[in-house]
Design a protein around this motif. Structure first.
Motif, PDB file in Angstrom:
ATOM      1  N   GLY A  73       0.795  -1.222   0.000  1.00 30.90           N
ATOM      2  CA  GLY A  73       0.000   0.000   0.000  1.00 30.90           C
ATOM      3  C   GLY A  73       0.829   1.274   0.000  1.00 30.90           C
ATOM      4  O   GLY A  73       0.332   2.348   0.346  1.00 30.90           O
ATOM      5  N   MET A  74       2.101   1.181  -0.391  1.00 29.59           N
ATOM      6  CA  MET A  74       2.990   2.346  -0.395  1.00 29.59           C
ATOM      7  C   MET A  74       2.880   3.166  -1.665  1.00 29.59           C
ATOM      8  O   MET A  74       3.157   4.367  -1.650  1.00 29.59           O
ATOM      9  N   VAL A  75       2.518   2.528  -2.776  1.00 30.35           N
ATOM     10  CA  VAL A  75       2.385   3.211  -4.058  1.00 30.35           C
ATOM     11  C   VAL A  75       1.083   2.802  -4.724  1.00 30.35           C
ATOM     12  O   VAL A  75       0.489   1.777  -4.380  1.00 30.35           O
ATOM     13  N   SER A  76       0.667   3.626  -5.661  1.00 29.22           N
ATOM     14  CA  SER A  76      -0.458   3.263  -6.518  1.00 29.22           C
ATOM     15  C   SER A  76      -0.032   3.501  -7.951  1.00 29.22           C
ATOM     16  O   SER A  76       0.860   4.318  -8.228  1.00 29.22           O
ATOM     17  N   ILE A  77      -0.658   2.787  -8.849  1.00 31.73           N
ATOM     18  CA  ILE A  77      -0.395   2.950 -10.277  1.00 31.73           C
ATOM     19  C   ILE A  77      -1.707   3.330 -10.932  1.00 31.73           C
ATOM     20  O   ILE A  77      -2.740   2.696 -10.701  1.00 31.73           O
ATOM     21  N   SER A  78      -1.658   4.396 -11.721  1.00 33.88           N
ATOM     22  CA  SER A  78      -2.872   4.902 -12.350  1.00 33.88           C
ATOM     23  C   SER A  78      -2.565   5.358 -13.768  1.00 33.88           C
ATOM     24  O   SER A  78      -1.468   5.159 -14.267  1.00 33.88           O
ATOM     25  N   GLY A  79      -3.541   6.004 -14.378  1.00 32.55           N
ATOM     26  CA  GLY A  79      -3.388   6.503 -15.734  1.00 32.55           C
ATOM     27  C   GLY A  79      -3.989   5.533 -16.731  1.00 32.55           C
ATOM     28  O   GLY A  79      -4.114   4.340 -16.469  1.00 32.55           O
ATOM     29  N   ALA A  80      -4.347   6.065 -17.886  1.00 25.46           N
ATOM     30  CA  ALA A  80      -4.973   5.255 -18.925  1.00 25.46           C
ATOM     31  C   ALA A  80      -4.099   4.072 -19.332  1.00 25.46           C
ATOM     32  O   ALA A  80      -4.597   2.990 -19.622  1.00 25.46           O
ATOM     33  N   HIS A  82      -1.652   2.870 -17.324  1.00 26.20           N
ATOM     34  CA  HIS A  82      -1.001   2.420 -16.084  1.00 26.20           C
ATOM     35  C   HIS A  82       0.461   2.869 -16.049  1.00 26.20           C
ATOM     36  O   HIS A  82       1.352   2.099 -15.715  1.00 26.20           O
ATOM     37  N   ASN A  83       0.658   4.143 -16.409  1.00 31.32           N
ATOM     38  CA  ASN A  83       2.024   4.665 -16.523  1.00 31.32           C
ATOM     39  C   ASN A  83       2.356   5.733 -15.484  1.00 31.32           C
ATOM     40  O   ASN A  83       3.372   6.391 -15.590  1.00 31.32           O
ATOM     41  N   ARG A  84       1.513   5.904 -14.479  1.00 32.68           N
ATOM     42  CA  ARG A  84       1.758   6.916 -13.456  1.00 32.68           C
ATOM     43  C   ARG A  84       1.860   6.234 -12.100  1.00 32.68           C
ATOM     44  O   ARG A  84       0.972   5.476 -11.709  1.00 32.68           O
ATOM     45  N   VAL A  85       2.954   6.505 -11.402  1.00 29.27           N
ATOM     46  CA  VAL A  85       3.183   5.901 -10.087  1.00 29.27           C
ATOM     47  C   VAL A  85       3.156   7.021  -9.052  1.00 29.27           C
ATOM     48  O   VAL A  85       3.806   8.053  -9.225  1.00 29.27           O
ATOM     49  N   SER A  86       2.397   6.802  -7.991  1.00 26.66           N
ATOM     50  CA  SER A  86       2.245   7.814  -6.941  1.00 26.66           C
ATOM     51  C   SER A  86       2.476   7.187  -5.577  1.00 26.66           C
ATOM     52  O   SER A  86       2.105   6.032  -5.348  1.00 26.66           O
ATOM     53  N   LEU A  87       3.075   7.974  -4.689  1.00 29.83           N
ATOM     54  CA  LEU A  87       3.207   7.529  -3.301  1.00 29.83           C
ATOM     55  C   LEU A  87       1.861   7.642  -2.609  1.00 29.83           C
ATOM     56  O   LEU A  87       1.144   8.624  -2.771  1.00 29.83           O
ATOM     57  N   GLN A  88       1.541   6.648  -1.841  1.00 27.72           N
ATOM     58  CA  GLN A  88       0.365   6.661  -0.988  1.00 27.72           C
ATOM     59  C   GLN A  88       0.805   7.167   0.395  1.00 27.72           C
ATOM     60  O   GLN A  88       2.001   7.311   0.649  1.00 27.72           O
ATOM     61  N   PRO A  89      -0.134   7.460   1.289  1.00 28.25           N
ATOM     62  CA  PRO A  89       0.265   8.025   2.586  1.00 28.25           C
ATOM     63  C   PRO A  89       1.372   7.255   3.312  1.00 28.25           C
ATOM     64  O   PRO A  89       2.294   7.867   3.860  1.00 28.25           O
ATOM     65  N   SER A  90       1.337   5.937   3.298  1.00 32.53           N
ATOM     66  CA  SER A  90       2.401   5.187   3.985  1.00 32.53           C
ATOM     67  C   SER A  90       3.739   5.341   3.256  1.00 32.53           C
ATOM     68  O   SER A  90       4.801   5.355   3.889  1.00 32.53           O
ATOM     69  N   GLY A  91       3.718   5.485   1.931  1.00 28.97           N
ATOM     70  CA  GLY A  91       4.939   5.731   1.168  1.00 28.97           C
ATOM     71  C   GLY A  91       5.486   7.123   1.420  1.00 28.97           C
ATOM     72  O   GLY A  91       6.708   7.319   1.501  1.00 28.97           O
ATOM     73  N   VAL A  92       4.599   8.102   1.554  1.00 26.49           N
ATOM     74  CA  VAL A  92       5.011   9.470   1.879  1.00 26.49           C
ATOM     75  C   VAL A  92       5.675   9.486   3.254  1.00 26.49           C
ATOM     76  O   VAL A  92       6.740  10.086   3.444  1.00 26.49           O
ATOM     77  N   LEU A  93       5.072   8.800   4.222  1.00 31.03           N
ATOM     78  CA  LEU A  93       5.634   8.727   5.570  1.00 31.03           C
ATOM     79  C   LEU A  93       7.011   8.042   5.549  1.00 31.03           C
ATOM     80  O   LEU A  93       7.950   8.497   6.209  1.00 31.03           O
ATOM     81  N   PHE A  94       7.137   6.983   4.768  1.00 27.08           N
ATOM     82  CA  PHE A  94       8.411   6.284   4.618  1.00 27.08           C
ATOM     83  C   PHE A  94       9.477   7.239   4.083  1.00 27.08           C
ATOM     84  O   PHE A  94      10.584   7.332   4.625  1.00 27.08           O
TER      85      PHE A  94
END
Length: 131
Positions: A73-80, A82-94
């Motif tokens: 649950g540290m990152v998510s992958i999105s975009g049409a 699936h080419n965008r990677v984002s930090l999730q709250p636990s990844g931001v905290l890390f």
């Protein structure tokens, strides 16, 4: 794998909104592999070397790290595509915990700090790549 996850967290935290195109994430985690690769990206960024030599630099360990990051649950992958990677709250905290400890990954933090705040648009402009 913990080190590669830490690299991903640091690189994404250096990008605007803790999010980057997968190609840019590959490029910057690849640039952390050695002093030579880091200097190569810095020279492209500063315009000292012709940036069209940048096609696609990939980090062979990144896909596994992203899968682990997704599971944790540290990152998510999105975009049409699936080419965008984002930090999730636990990844931001890390990433924040790494940043707060001067002894952890000091070389990587100093290197990434040379780019100021990154964005996909800035990378495309500086390295003459399409996003």
């Amino acid at each position: 794998m913990a080190y590669k996850l830490a690299q991903v967290a640091l690189v994404l935290s250096a990008f605007n909104r803790n999010s980057a195109n997968i190609e840019n994430l590959h490029l910057f985690t690849w640039s952390l592999q050695s002093r030579r690769t880091g200097q190569m990206v810095l020279s492209w960024w500063s315009g000292d070397r012709f940036a069209s030599t940048v096609t696609q630099r990939s980090d062979p360990h990144l896909p596994v790290a992203l899968n682990v990051g997704l599971i944790r649950g540290m990152v998510s992958i999105s975009g049409a595509n699936h080419n965008r990677v984002s930090l999730q709250p636990s990844g931001v905290l890390f990433a924040q915990n790494i940043a707060a400890n001067e002894e952890l990954m000091s070389a990587e933090k100093a290197y990434l700090g040379q780019f100021k705040k990154l964005s996909d648009a800035a990378v495309a402009r500086r390295l003459a790549r399409s996003s």
